[in-house]
Design a protein around this motif. Structure first.
Motif, mmCIF file in Angstrom:
data_model
loop_
_atom_site.group_PDB
_atom_site.id
_atom_site.type_symbol
_atom_site.label_atom_id
_atom_site.label_comp_id
_atom_site.label_asym_id
_atom_site.label_seq_id
_atom_site.Cartn_x
_atom_site.Cartn_y
_atom_site.Cartn_z
ATOM 1 N N ASN A 190 8.091 6.542 -10.045
ATOM 2 C CA ASN A 190 9.125 6.587 -9.002
ATOM 3 C C ASN A 190 10.476 7.000 -9.590
ATOM 4 O O ASN A 190 11.162 7.880 -9.054
ATOM 5 C CB ASN A 190 9.275 5.211 -8.343
ATOM 6 C CG ASN A 190 8.443 5.053 -7.079
ATOM 7 O OD1 ASN A 190 8.140 6.026 -6.397
ATOM 8 N ND2 ASN A 190 8.070 3.823 -6.770
ATOM 9 N N HIS A 246 1.435 -1.371 -12.028
ATOM 10 C CA HIS A 246 2.646 -1.530 -11.235
ATOM 11 C C HIS A 246 3.839 -0.915 -11.957
ATOM 12 O O HIS A 246 4.593 -0.121 -11.385
ATOM 13 C CB HIS A 246 2.892 -3.021 -10.977
ATOM 14 C CG HIS A 246 4.134 -3.304 -10.192
ATOM 15 N ND1 HIS A 246 4.726 -4.553 -10.155
ATOM 16 C CD2 HIS A 246 4.929 -2.498 -9.426
ATOM 17 C CE1 HIS A 246 5.813 -4.504 -9.392
ATOM 18 N NE2 HIS A 246 5.953 -3.270 -8.937
ATOM 19 N N ASN A 271 2.492 4.609 -0.289
ATOM 20 C CA ASN A 271 2.425 3.365 -1.050
ATOM 21 C C ASN A 271 1.360 3.480 -2.136
ATOM 22 O O ASN A 271 0.583 4.434 -2.160
ATOM 23 C CB ASN A 271 2.143 2.171 -0.126
ATOM 24 C CG ASN A 271 0.964 2.420 0.794
ATOM 25 O OD1 ASN A 271 -0.095 2.856 0.350
ATOM 26 N ND2 ASN A 271 1.141 2.152 2.087
ATOM 27 N N SER A 319 -1.547 1.275 -4.784
ATOM 28 C CA SER A 319 -2.322 0.072 -5.099
ATOM 29 C C SER A 319 -2.014 -0.408 -6.514
ATOM 30 O O SER A 319 -1.779 0.404 -7.407
ATOM 31 C CB SER A 319 -3.828 0.367 -5.047
ATOM 32 O OG SER A 319 -4.266 0.712 -3.759
ATOM 33 N N LYS A 364 9.145 7.528 1.503
ATOM 34 C CA LYS A 364 9.150 6.203 2.106
ATOM 35 C C LYS A 364 7.913 5.916 2.949
ATOM 36 O O LYS A 364 7.716 4.789 3.409
ATOM 37 C CB LYS A 364 10.415 6.022 2.929
ATOM 38 C CG LYS A 364 11.689 6.027 2.082
ATOM 39 C CD LYS A 364 12.931 5.756 2.917
ATOM 40 C CE LYS A 364 14.179 5.734 2.048
ATOM 41 N NZ LYS A 364 15.409 5.454 2.842
ATOM 42 N N LYS A 365 7.064 6.920 3.129
ATOM 43 C CA LYS A 365 5.845 6.745 3.925
ATOM 44 C C LYS A 365 4.643 6.378 3.053
ATOM 45 O O LYS A 365 3.628 5.905 3.563
ATOM 46 C CB LYS A 365 5.522 8.026 4.696
ATOM 47 C CG LYS A 365 6.585 8.441 5.711
ATOM 48 C CD LYS A 365 6.183 9.740 6.390
ATOM 49 C CE LYS A 365 7.248 10.212 7.382
ATOM 50 N NZ LYS A 365 6.863 11.498 8.024
ATOM 51 N N THR A 371 -3.947 2.986 0.938
ATOM 52 C CA THR A 371 -2.901 3.332 -0.022
ATOM 53 C C THR A 371 -3.058 4.799 -0.429
ATOM 54 O O THR A 371 -4.109 5.421 -0.186
ATOM 55 C CB THR A 371 -2.961 2.433 -1.269
ATOM 56 O OG1 THR A 371 -4.251 2.543 -1.881
ATOM 57 C CG2 THR A 371 -2.684 0.988 -0.916
ATOM 58 N N ILE A 406 8.044 5.226 -3.565
ATOM 59 C CA ILE A 406 6.709 4.866 -3.085
ATOM 60 C C ILE A 406 6.563 3.349 -3.147
ATOM 61 O O ILE A 406 6.920 2.712 -4.132
ATOM 62 C CB ILE A 406 5.624 5.564 -3.933
ATOM 63 C CG1 ILE A 406 5.872 7.078 -3.962
ATOM 64 C CG2 ILE A 406 4.233 5.269 -3.397
ATOM 65 C CD1 ILE A 406 4.982 7.833 -4.931
ATOM 66 N N THR A 407 6.032 2.751 -2.081
ATOM 67 C CA THR A 407 6.001 1.291 -1.922
ATOM 68 C C THR A 407 4.831 0.648 -2.662
ATOM 69 O O THR A 407 3.697 1.135 -2.628
ATOM 70 C CB THR A 407 5.916 0.921 -0.429
ATOM 71 O OG1 THR A 407 7.032 1.504 0.254
ATOM 72 C CG2 THR A 407 5.947 -0.591 -0.235
ATOM 73 N N HIS A 408 5.097 -0.476 -3.293
ATOM 74 C CA HIS A 408 4.088 -1.231 -4.029
ATOM 75 C C HIS A 408 3.295 -2.147 -3.100
ATOM 76 O O HIS A 408 3.858 -2.930 -2.340
ATOM 77 C CB HIS A 408 4.787 -2.080 -5.103
ATOM 78 C CG HIS A 408 3.866 -2.987 -5.843
ATOM 79 N ND1 HIS A 408 4.219 -4.266 -6.232
ATOM 80 C CD2 HIS A 408 2.593 -2.808 -6.273
ATOM 81 C CE1 HIS A 408 3.227 -4.827 -6.885
ATOM 82 N NE2 HIS A 408 2.212 -3.968 -6.915
ATOM 83 N N ILE A 409 1.952 -2.031 -3.175
ATOM 84 C CA ILE A 409 1.054 -2.928 -2.439
ATOM 85 C C ILE A 409 0.141 -3.616 -3.460
ATOM 86 O O ILE A 409 -0.794 -3.005 -3.983
ATOM 87 C CB ILE A 409 0.181 -2.169 -1.408
ATOM 88 C CG1 ILE A 409 1.045 -1.320 -0.484
ATOM 89 C CG2 ILE A 409 -0.661 -3.167 -0.607
ATOM 90 C CD1 ILE A 409 1.942 -2.110 0.436
#
Length: 326
Positions: A175, A168, A157, A159, A154-155, A202, A182-185
């Motif tokens: 994931n 994406h 992310n 690109s 969760k930490k 990122t 992992i967060t999408h930016i």
């Protein structure tokens, strides 16, 4: 019946036959005039570059000019709709890429049927993405990154060049397969996405164009850990495939040629043979290698099968990740 009448009738019949023969011959064999190759994205990108080189090769192999017509907009939908509604005569073609198979799941409604509005001609290339991380990342191998990501899910992310892009979707597939979040930016484009990675903003980036990553890898501003397809890339022969660490992981970009549905089989066959010959040329092969891609042709049936499989594959990823573009 007078001789004058018979003679007049014979002249009329001969003129009719002559006109029919002339009309038939004026049609000629395909192609008898220039062919439009629609690229549903802007000028200057990798697809546009490959399309222009392919158009030159096809012009030589078909004996008629093939010209590129860029029709960007709406994730490739604008150009695709133009071709879908064009005459099915082989004179208007469409160069597609993976957005063609992801759009049916990303958009609630399309102005054409992805499977029924087009006739596949041939694949042109296979494109592998490259998995890169910042130079200061604690991971130096794909296995190390997986362990790092699981411990810090969760930490972290990643690109991308935008929501719904292949980078994406590939990252969301990652994931799902390794059990992380992992967060999408998203960024406006590749330069911005790469800058964010280099600065450490990122933590990973699946780069669509391998060639664009080469300068940063050589200057050691970033590290390459893997390639997204099953086979290694000629420009990165020592970099392993991600599937060596994540069994079954495969993200393949591609380019291919479609024609409007209803295009005669003989025309499709002639175009298919010309594309295969064009892709095999040294000049085209050289350009593909520079882009981190390889020539990859097919029969129309094989291309259709790939389209159907990718619609299902990416449709599941899009649904599971709850991605929408409208």
């Amino acid at each position: 019946m007078t001789i004058k009448y018979v003679f007049g009738w014979m002249i009329s019949a001969m003129l009719l036959i002559t006109n029919l023969v002339f009309a038939q011959s004026s049609k000629g064999e395909f192609p008898d005039h220039s062919i439009r190759l629609v690229v549903p994205s802007g000028a200057g990108g990798v697809t546009d570059s490959l399309a222009r080189l392919l158009a030159l090769e096809l012009s030589q192999n078909l004996g008629q000019q093939v010209f590129v017509d860029n029709r960007p907009g709406a994730s490739g939908i604008t150009g695709s709709q133009f071709v879908a509604t064009s005459a099915p005569d082989g004179y208007t073609l469409l160069m597609v890429f993976p957005s063609h198979v992801t759009n049916p799941s990303l958009f609630s409604k399309l102005p054409y049927d992805t499977l029924k509005s087009f006739t596949p001609v041939s694949l042109v290339s296979s494109v592998s993405m490259v998995f890169v991380v910042p130079k200061d990342s604690p991971a130096n191998t794909m296995n190390e990154f997986i362990s790092y990501a699981k411990a810090n899910s969760k930490k972290l992310n990643f690109s991308t060049v935008g929501a719904g892009s292949l980078g994406h979707l590939g990252a969301e597939l990652l994931n799902a397969m390794i059990g992380t979040n992992i967060t999408h930016i998203p960024y406006k484009g590749s330069p911005q996405a790469m800058t964010a990675l280099i600065s450490g903003e990122t933590d990973m980036y699946l780069v669509a164009s391998a060639s664009s990553a080469v300068p940063y890898i050589k200057s050691k501003q970033i590290k390459i850990l893997g390639v997204s397809t099953k086979d290694r890339l000629p420009i990165f022969p020592d970099t392993p495939s991600m599937t060596e660490s994540i069994k079954g992981f495969d993200v393949q970009g591609w380019n291919g040629i479609l024609a409007p549905a209803g295009t005669p089989p003989k025309v499709i066959e002639k175009l298919n043979k010309a594309i295969i010959k064009s892709v095999a040329s040294e000049e085209f092969s050289k350009k593909l290698r520079q882009e981190g891609a390889v020539g990859f042709t097919s029969t129309p049936a094989e291309f259709q099968t790939l389209i159907e499989k990718d619609i299902l594959k990416w449709g599941k990823v899009i649904k599971d990740a709850n991605i929408h573009l409208d």
